[in-house]
Design an enzyme around this catalytic site. Structure first.
Site, PDB file in Angstrom:
ATOM      1  N   ASN A 149       0.794  -1.238   0.000  1.00  0.00           N
ATOM      2  CA  ASN A 149       0.000   0.000   0.000  1.00  0.00           C
ATOM      3  C   ASN A 149       0.826   1.288   0.000  1.00  0.00           C
ATOM      4  O   ASN A 149       0.326   2.331  -0.403  1.00  0.00           O
ATOM      5  CB  ASN A 149      -1.016  -0.013   1.140  1.00  0.00           C
ATOM      6  N   GLU A 247       4.444  -3.562  12.158  1.00  0.00           N
ATOM      7  CA  GLU A 247       3.395  -2.545  11.988  1.00  0.00           C
ATOM      8  C   GLU A 247       2.257  -3.224  11.266  1.00  0.00           C
ATOM      9  O   GLU A 247       2.429  -3.691  10.146  1.00  0.00           O
ATOM     10  CB  GLU A 247       3.909  -1.355  11.158  1.00  0.00           C
ATOM     11  N   CYS A 281      -3.078   1.980   6.659  1.00  0.00           N
ATOM     12  CA  CYS A 281      -3.302   1.410   7.992  1.00  0.00           C
ATOM     13  C   CYS A 281      -3.779   2.500   8.950  1.00  0.00           C
ATOM     14  O   CYS A 281      -4.353   2.203   9.999  1.00  0.00           O
ATOM     15  CB  CYS A 281      -2.049   0.718   8.498  1.00  0.00           C
ATOM     16  N   GLU A 458       8.960   3.039  14.473  1.00  0.00           N
ATOM     17  CA  GLU A 458       9.681   3.351  13.246  1.00  0.00           C
ATOM     18  C   GLU A 458       9.796   4.864  13.107  1.00  0.00           C
ATOM     19  O   GLU A 458       9.046   5.619  13.716  1.00  0.00           O
ATOM     20  CB  GLU A 458       8.920   2.815  12.034  1.00  0.00           C
TER      21      GLU A 458
HETATM   22  P1  NDP Z   1       0.425  -9.591   4.105  1.00  0.00           P
HETATM   23  O1  NDP Z   1       0.612  -9.423   5.549  1.00  0.00           O
HETATM   24  O2  NDP Z   1       0.168 -10.974   3.623  1.00  0.00           O
HETATM   25  O3  NDP Z   1       1.671  -9.035   3.290  1.00  0.00           O
HETATM   26  C1  NDP Z   1       2.656  -8.143   3.775  1.00  0.00           C
HETATM   27  C2  NDP Z   1       4.025  -8.634   3.372  1.00  0.00           C
HETATM   28  O4  NDP Z   1       4.328  -9.849   4.072  1.00  0.00           O
HETATM   29  C3  NDP Z   1       4.124  -8.983   1.875  1.00  0.00           C
HETATM   30  O5  NDP Z   1       5.406  -8.664   1.411  1.00  0.00           O
HETATM   31  C4  NDP Z   1       3.901 -10.470   1.891  1.00  0.00           C
HETATM   32  O6  NDP Z   1       4.336 -11.154   0.751  1.00  0.00           O
HETATM   33  C5  NDP Z   1       4.681 -10.860   3.130  1.00  0.00           C
HETATM   34  N1  NDP Z   1       4.347 -12.183   3.667  1.00  0.00           N
HETATM   35  C6  NDP Z   1       3.217 -12.903   3.498  1.00  0.00           C
HETATM   36  N2  NDP Z   1       3.310 -14.080   4.148  1.00  0.00           N
HETATM   37  C7  NDP Z   1       4.522 -14.114   4.735  1.00  0.00           C
HETATM   38  C8  NDP Z   1       5.212 -15.059   5.551  1.00  0.00           C
HETATM   39  N3  NDP Z   1       4.668 -16.227   5.892  1.00  0.00           N
HETATM   40  N4  NDP Z   1       6.437 -14.761   5.986  1.00  0.00           N
HETATM   41  C9  NDP Z   1       7.009 -13.587   5.668  1.00  0.00           C
HETATM   42  N5  NDP Z   1       6.424 -12.661   4.895  1.00  0.00           N
HETATM   43  C10 NDP Z   1       5.191 -12.907   4.435  1.00  0.00           C
HETATM   44  O7  NDP Z   1      -0.704  -8.649   3.636  1.00  0.00           O
HETATM   45  P2  NDP Z   1      -1.401  -8.594   2.199  1.00  0.00           P
HETATM   46  O8  NDP Z   1      -0.566  -7.791   1.312  1.00  0.00           O
HETATM   47  O9  NDP Z   1      -1.779  -9.968   1.718  1.00  0.00           O
HETATM   48  O10 NDP Z   1      -2.722  -7.817   2.571  1.00  0.00           O
HETATM   49  C11 NDP Z   1      -3.765  -8.477   3.259  1.00  0.00           C
HETATM   50  C12 NDP Z   1      -4.434  -7.535   4.223  1.00  0.00           C
HETATM   51  O11 NDP Z   1      -3.462  -7.019   5.124  1.00  0.00           O
HETATM   52  C13 NDP Z   1      -5.038  -6.293   3.593  1.00  0.00           C
HETATM   53  O12 NDP Z   1      -6.301  -6.551   3.110  1.00  0.00           O
HETATM   54  C14 NDP Z   1      -5.025  -5.347   4.754  1.00  0.00           C
HETATM   55  O13 NDP Z   1      -6.138  -5.581   5.570  1.00  0.00           O
HETATM   56  C15 NDP Z   1      -3.780  -5.717   5.514  1.00  0.00           C
HETATM   57  N6  NDP Z   1      -2.645  -4.838   5.218  1.00  0.00           N
HETATM   58  C16 NDP Z   1      -2.284  -3.921   6.150  1.00  0.00           C
HETATM   59  C17 NDP Z   1      -1.261  -3.060   5.905  1.00  0.00           C
HETATM   60  C18 NDP Z   1      -0.873  -2.056   6.881  1.00  0.00           C
HETATM   61  O14 NDP Z   1      -0.104  -1.153   6.566  1.00  0.00           O
HETATM   62  N7  NDP Z   1      -1.347  -2.154   8.087  1.00  0.00           N
HETATM   63  C19 NDP Z   1      -0.527  -3.073   4.641  1.00  0.00           C
HETATM   64  C20 NDP Z   1      -0.964  -4.083   3.716  1.00  0.00           C
HETATM   65  C21 NDP Z   1      -1.978  -4.938   4.035  1.00  0.00           C
HETATM   66  P3  NDP Z   1       3.367 -11.282  -0.532  1.00  0.00           P
HETATM   67  O15 NDP Z   1       3.464 -10.010  -1.218  1.00  0.00           O
HETATM   68  O16 NDP Z   1       3.875 -12.402  -1.335  1.00  0.00           O
HETATM   69  O17 NDP Z   1       1.987 -11.545  -0.018  1.00  0.00           O
END
Ligand code: NDP
Length: 478
Positions: A149, A247, A281, A458
């Protein structure tokens, strides 16, 4: 369009698997194909970082300043180009993309300065003829895992302090938005970052991310993303005694009191709720409104929300870009369907079919809701917000705090007394008075409480806590 490789040990490494990076405003527009690394790529990156770590930890503050300052300058000079890339791969409007690129530039320049400002403590011992020194050292190889995001700002606010304080880095950007991280990697490379000091490994979280989290030589993990993934990473890191910073989500409240100025409150709510397509977020998702101003607030908020122009992120008239992908749009639409059974009224929220094939959604307002509903307990992460009517300030505060999250919170009021009370009693890491819950400065701490964050804050000078470890030395000079 071309192939984009991982950067390992100062070399662009080609790989068997690549994935197309698709524009959510127009799915016919493919930005490029980006490497899909695996656990083996992480192993190579760790090896390179291990070889580079000691020299980078011993590098002069001037060398680190020069690198970070040069990257900051390059980001500013090329803000249109990177802003456009960001808008194409994530769907923020072009103006938001350029703004976020400038934020990344400012972050690099801030931490260039911090590299020069590192300080320790020299203290008198409680014993005679002994001096005590407290100094900071790099934590070692840090793994940075970032979400889609804020594809340029979040990598920047993890990479810059990590390098400033002498750590080697392995970055895994989100699978959906690797382009901006690849662009930062190119800038680091062009500006003389030594081989192995910064490594980019693109690929899936379940393979690359998991390999980073479980690798014994990566000593710290900084993660931004969902609660589920964050909890899993915390568990693994806890078992391995690895330093971790998380975060995660929010369900951020924005309180509007009877004495609020609606010409301030409505734009603040509109911005906090819907801008960046609500994919922040820190977005306001619960608008907690005192009864006396409720109807007027809802009418004006609805009017302004319906006037927002949803469209292609690159169209200069667009105010709300597309949702990031089909999966996220489906999740939003499922919550909107749920809202139709929970709330008294749902305004907007339909999928929009525009000229180009993309993931467009009209902003949605859920009216007549209470805080126990699922739409008010779970993070939706789209352009959707609920209105919760409350009797008075005390009820507003209680509702605002009644959540598992605690990232950002806001209040709109013209009463200094109410603002002061709210600032003191809200359980959140960041609090805004007459300002949107989203939109923060880059030189002060960012983070939350309760289920939103874990570990050191952070950004700003507080970043030193995560990216360094403290050493206490005793010297007897008797
Ligand atoms: P994720 O938590 O799945 O992804 C965040 C990062 O973690 C990505 O780079 C992802 O890789 C990576 N990741 C996923 N699984 C693992 C693992 N087992 N070990 C280490 N790293 C991992 O979030 P999503 O992007 O799938 O979003 C899903 C939901 O999360 C959204 O709908 C929203 O609600 C929330 N979200 C919240 C954010 C915030 O700033 N608070 C930011 C983004 C999402 P990959 O790209 O391959 O999935």
């Amino acid at each position: 369009m071309g192939k984009h490789d991982n950067l390992i040990n100062g070399t662009w490494v080609s790989f068997d698997n690549y994935k197309d990076n698709v524009n959510p405003s127009d799915t016919n527009d493919v930005i490029g194909s980006y490497s899909y690394g695996d656990a083996g790529s992480v192993e190579q990156a760790v090896e390179a970082a291990r070889a580079a770590q000691s020299a980078w930890a011993d590098s002069t503050p001037q060398a680190r300043y020069d690198l970070l300052d040069a990257v900051g300058n390059a980001l500013a000079a090329r803000k249109e180009e990177f802003g456009r890339l960001l808008a194409r791969e994530e769907g923020k409007t072009l103006a938001e993309g350029i703004g976020e690129t400038m934020r990344a530039s400012q972050v690099f320049k801030f931490f260039a300065g911090e590299a020069l400002r590192q300080v320790g403590d020299l203290q008198a011992s409680v014993r005679p003829a002994v001096d005590v020194e407290v100094t900071r050292e790099p934590v070692g190889i840090v793994g940075l895992i970032t979400p889609w995001n804020f594809p340029i700002a979040i990598p920047a606010w993890k990479i810059a302090p990590a390098l400033a304080y002498g750590n080697c880095v392995i970055l895994k950007p989100a699978d959906l938005t690797p382009g901006c991280s690849h662009a930062i990697a190119e800038l680091l490379q062009e500006n003389g970052c030594p081989p192995g000091v910064f490594n980019l490994v693109m690929g899936r979280g379940s393979t690359v991310g998991e390999a980073m989290v479980t690798h014994p030589d990566i000593t710290a993990i900084s993660f931004t993303g969902s609660v589920g993934t964050g909890n899993h990473i915390a568990e693994v890191c806890g078992k391995m005694k690895k330093k971790v910073q998380l975060e995660m989500g929010g369900k951020n409240p924005m309180v509007v009191l009877n004495d609020a100025d609606l010409s301030v409150a409505v734009p603040a709510c509109l911005n906090g709720t819907f801008f960046s397509t609500g994919q922040r977020c820190t977005a306001s998702s619960r608008l907690i409104v005192e009864a006396g101003i409720h109807d007027e607030f809802v009418a004006e908020m609805t009017r302004q929300m319906q006037a927002l122009k949803v469209g292609d992120a690159l169209d200069p008239e667009t105010q709300i870009g597309p949702v990031v992908d089909e999966k996220q749009l489906k999740s939003n639409l499922d919550y909107i369907a749920l809202a139709k059974s929970e709330a008294d009224e749902v305004i907007g929220g339909e999928r929009l079919d525009l000229d180009k094939p993309g993931f467009y959604q009209a902003p949605a307002l859920f009216v007549g809701t209470d805080n126990s509903m699922r739409i008010n307990r779970e993070e939706i992460f789209g352009p959707c917000a609920s209105v919760i009517k409350v009797a008075d300030f005390d009820e507003a505060l209680a509702v605002a705090n009644d959540t598992e999250f605690g990232l950002s919170a806001g209040i709109c009021t013209s009463s200094l007394k109410s603002a002061r009370e709210f600032k003191r009693r809200i359980e959140a890491g960041m609090v805004m008075v007459n300002l949107p819950t989203a939109g923060v400065d880059y030189h002060v701490p960012f983070g939350g409480r309760k289920g939103s964050s874990f570990g050191a804050r952070e950004q700003g000078r507080y970043a030193v806590e995560f990216y360094t470890t403290v050493k206490t030395s005793y010297v007897f000079a008797g």
